[in-house]
Design a protein around this motif. Structure first.
Motif, mmCIF file in Angstrom:
data_model
loop_
_atom_site.group_PDB
_atom_site.id
_atom_site.type_symbol
_atom_site.label_atom_id
_atom_site.label_comp_id
_atom_site.label_asym_id
_atom_site.label_seq_id
_atom_site.Cartn_x
_atom_site.Cartn_y
_atom_site.Cartn_z
ATOM 1 N N GLY A 257 42.548 41.817 34.147
ATOM 2 C CA GLY A 257 43.007 40.580 33.742
ATOM 3 C C GLY A 257 44.687 39.881 34.447
ATOM 4 N N PHE A 258 45.333 41.045 33.994
ATOM 5 C CA PHE A 258 46.771 40.472 34.686
ATOM 6 C C PHE A 258 47.230 40.673 36.088
ATOM 7 N N VAL A 259 46.665 42.480 36.639
ATOM 8 C CA VAL A 259 46.029 42.538 38.090
ATOM 9 C C VAL A 259 45.908 41.119 38.596
ATOM 10 N N ILE A 260 44.763 40.484 38.507
ATOM 11 C CA ILE A 260 43.447 39.680 38.977
ATOM 12 C C ILE A 260 44.679 38.441 39.120
ATOM 13 N N PHE A 261 45.368 37.828 38.321
ATOM 14 C CA PHE A 261 46.090 36.421 38.099
ATOM 15 C C PHE A 261 46.884 36.604 39.399
ATOM 16 N N MET A 262 47.401 37.773 39.021
ATOM 17 C CA MET A 262 48.737 38.439 40.087
ATOM 18 C C MET A 262 48.662 38.271 41.134
ATOM 19 N N THR A 263 47.394 38.654 41.225
ATOM 20 C CA THR A 263 46.950 38.763 42.918
ATOM 21 C C THR A 263 46.358 37.777 42.976
ATOM 22 N N LEU A 264 45.187 36.599 42.719
ATOM 23 C CA LEU A 264 45.448 35.160 42.929
ATOM 24 C C LEU A 264 46.801 34.273 43.042
ATOM 25 N N GLU A 265 48.273 34.521 42.722
ATOM 26 C CA GLU A 265 49.179 33.365 42.650
ATOM 27 C C GLU A 265 49.726 34.556 44.120
ATOM 28 N N ARG A 266 49.101 36.130 44.699
ATOM 29 C CA ARG A 266 50.511 35.788 45.575
ATOM 30 C C ARG A 266 49.485 36.327 46.559
ATOM 31 N N THR A 267 47.807 35.315 46.530
ATOM 32 C CA THR A 267 47.464 35.061 48.215
ATOM 33 C C THR A 267 47.184 34.056 48.274
ATOM 34 N N ALA A 268 47.622 33.862 49.715
ATOM 35 C CA ALA A 268 47.235 32.357 50.050
ATOM 36 C C ALA A 268 46.013 31.276 50.406
ATOM 37 N N ARG A 269 45.293 33.428 50.333
ATOM 38 C CA ARG A 269 43.342 31.894 50.945
ATOM 39 C C ARG A 269 42.844 32.779 50.241
ATOM 40 N N PRO A 270 41.656 32.299 49.801
ATOM 41 C CA PRO A 270 40.093 33.073 49.338
ATOM 42 C C PRO A 270 39.558 33.925 49.441
ATOM 43 N N MET A 271 39.752 34.585 51.399
ATOM 44 C CA MET A 271 39.545 35.489 51.712
ATOM 45 C C MET A 271 40.802 36.555 51.561
ATOM 46 N N ASP A 272 42.022 36.668 51.759
ATOM 47 C CA ASP A 272 42.874 37.329 51.552
ATOM 48 C C ASP A 272 42.786 37.517 50.257
ATOM 49 N N PHE A 273 42.235 37.026 49.205
ATOM 50 C CA PHE A 273 41.728 37.443 47.492
ATOM 51 C C PHE A 273 40.702 38.392 47.877
ATOM 52 N N VAL A 274 39.830 37.940 48.384
ATOM 53 C CA VAL A 274 38.239 39.051 49.140
ATOM 54 C C VAL A 274 38.773 40.351 49.419
ATOM 55 N N VAL A 275 39.726 40.359 50.456
ATOM 56 C CA VAL A 275 40.499 41.270 51.504
ATOM 57 C C VAL A 275 40.878 42.747 50.319
ATOM 58 N N SER A 276 41.505 41.857 49.315
ATOM 59 C CA SER A 276 42.710 42.785 48.234
ATOM 60 C C SER A 276 41.167 43.621 47.736
ATOM 61 N N ARG A 277 40.621 43.142 47.140
ATOM 62 C CA ARG A 277 39.923 43.492 45.850
ATOM 63 C C ARG A 277 39.197 44.572 46.572
ATOM 64 N N PHE A 278 38.190 43.867 47.537
ATOM 65 C CA PHE A 278 37.218 44.633 48.456
ATOM 66 C C PHE A 278 37.973 46.201 48.724
ATOM 67 N N SER A 279 38.594 46.221 49.841
ATOM 68 C CA SER A 279 40.228 47.202 49.551
ATOM 69 C C SER A 279 40.082 47.827 48.485
ATOM 70 N N ARG A 280 40.312 47.778 47.654
ATOM 71 C CA ARG A 280 40.511 48.676 46.082
ATOM 72 C C ARG A 280 40.076 49.027 45.957
ATOM 73 N N LEU A 281 38.682 49.256 45.562
ATOM 74 C CA LEU A 281 37.400 49.423 45.031
ATOM 75 C C LEU A 281 36.233 49.934 46.553
ATOM 76 N N TYR A 282 36.405 49.095 47.575
ATOM 77 C CA TYR A 282 35.710 50.443 48.026
ATOM 78 C C TYR A 282 35.184 51.068 48.259
ATOM 79 N N PRO A 283 36.042 51.113 49.655
ATOM 80 C CA PRO A 283 36.288 52.759 50.137
ATOM 81 C C PRO A 283 36.588 53.950 48.796
ATOM 82 N N ALA A 284 37.004 53.938 48.261
ATOM 83 C CA ALA A 284 36.652 54.958 46.807
ATOM 84 C C ALA A 284 35.697 55.169 45.558
ATOM 85 N N TYR A 285 34.517 53.925 46.003
ATOM 86 C CA TYR A 285 33.890 53.840 45.204
ATOM 87 C C TYR A 285 32.285 54.321 46.401
#
Length: 344
Positions: free
Chosen positions: A59-87
């Motif tokens: 909850g903390f990190v996602i709100f921080m990320t939303l505030e720091r990303t200018a566009r929806p796709m910035d957020f999507v790429v940030s989360r995708f790159s964080r989760l999927y390669p390791a997964y």
């Protein structure tokens, strides 16, 4: 204050949460499913609550990320790159090693493996390669709701969504208690009602750690989340939520310098991959070691060492390079993007 110390401390807390879950699975849960050759001297029956701390940190990190990303796709790429390669690396390792070592009742076929690549297999009724993946679906749903509500109404929009979910959580509980009826389970699942209080607490911690952004409504949301936990679930769990809140709030302000110990920082760095890899692989290794007559405490220690070594390797060789590669490619194609906030 620079965000570096607080993010390092948050990572360390994430590492401690992952360790609690690992200890729960290697003591209490393993004993329930397979039975230790002899009872461990110490068990961790409440270690699974580390997942609740994970959700608060998210909850903390996602709100921080939303505030720091200018566009929806910035957020999507940030989360995708964080989760999927390791997964993706984790599902391949888990599939291969559990088949090689053996784990009755927990191995899956190639068809299940392929569906698991999506990370949303549970929504289609497909088994997980590893049982811990259920939390990833919860995370993805929260990301989607948080992005939608934030884009519609900013911080207030996300806060309104969380208040609405807390109210709906009370409605579900009241209907069950007073009328003995169950409202649609899918509503609970899609709106994350069993876990929404923990995400809400994390969001308020981020907001309240920023004096320029905090408001009385953030305090109200935090109090409401704790009250809902107490009323719907258990007041002991509500007390734990308050304790988690205090610890996480201190970390958000960089107050817990003891969390910056190199061992805890390393544990935080591998927390995601350790969480992904530890359960089925660990159970397979633990079961094999105990079948060879290895003393139970040594077997648990060796299994933890194997899981941590695998997690370190996956973090170093797959997670971090994969995340960098995806974010670098995205930045190159989208100048001015902010797909990778620190600590995200």
């Amino acid at each position: 204050m620079s965000s570096a110390p607080r993010l390092a401390q948050l990572d360390a807390l994430r590492g401690i949460a992952a360790l609690a879950v690992v200890l729960f699975h290697y003591t209490t849960r393993y004993d329930q499913l397979f039975g230790h050759a002899q009872a461990p001297a110490v068990s961790f029956p409440y270690g699974y609550l580390g997942v609740n701390l994970f959700f608060m940190i998210s909850g903390f990190v996602i709100f921080m990320t939303l505030e720091r990303t200018a566009r929806p796709m910035d957020f999507v790429v940030s989360r995708f790159s964080r989760l999927y390669p390791a997964y993706w690396g984790a599902i391949l390792l888990t599939f291969a090693l559990t088949h090689a070592i053996g784990l009755p009742g927990k191995t899956v076929g190639w068809d299940v493996l392929l569906v698991n690549v999506t990370m949303v297999q549970g929504f289609f009724g497909v088994a997980h390669v590893d049982g811990v993946y259920w939390t990833l679906e919860v995370e993805l749903l929260f990301y989607a709701w948080a992005l939608l509500s934030f884009r519609v109404g900013g911080a207030a929009g996300l806060r309104h969504f969380l208040f609405a979910c807390l109210a709906l959580r009370l409605v579900y509980a009241a209907v069950q208690v007073f009328w003995g009826a169950d409202l649609p389970w899918m509503g609970q699942r899609w709106l994350l009602l069993p876990y929404i209080c923990w995400f809400a607490l994390g969001v308020t911690i981020y907001r309240l750690s920023r004096q320029d952004a905090a408001s009385a409504w953030d305090w109200a949301l935090a109090v409401a989340a704790v009250l809902v936990i107490g009323l719907v679930e258990d007041w002991g769990l509500a007390a734990l939520a308050v304790a988690f809140y205090a610890v996480l709030s201190g970390a958000a302000r960089g107050r817990w310098t003891w969390l910056e110990h190199p061992v805890l920082l390393w544990l935080g760095a591998i927390s995601y991959t350790l969480y992904l890899l530890h359960e089925n692989i660990g159970w397979a290794v633990l079961r094999r070691l105990e079948s060879w007559g290895v003393e139970v405490h040594l077997a648990i220690a060796l299994t933890m060492a194997v899981s941590m070594a695998l997690a370190h390797g996956l973090t170093t060789l797959v997670e971090q390079p994969g995340m960098r590669w995806i974010r670098d490619r995205y930045r190159a194609r989208s100048p001015g993007s902010k797909a990778a906030p620190a600590g995200g």
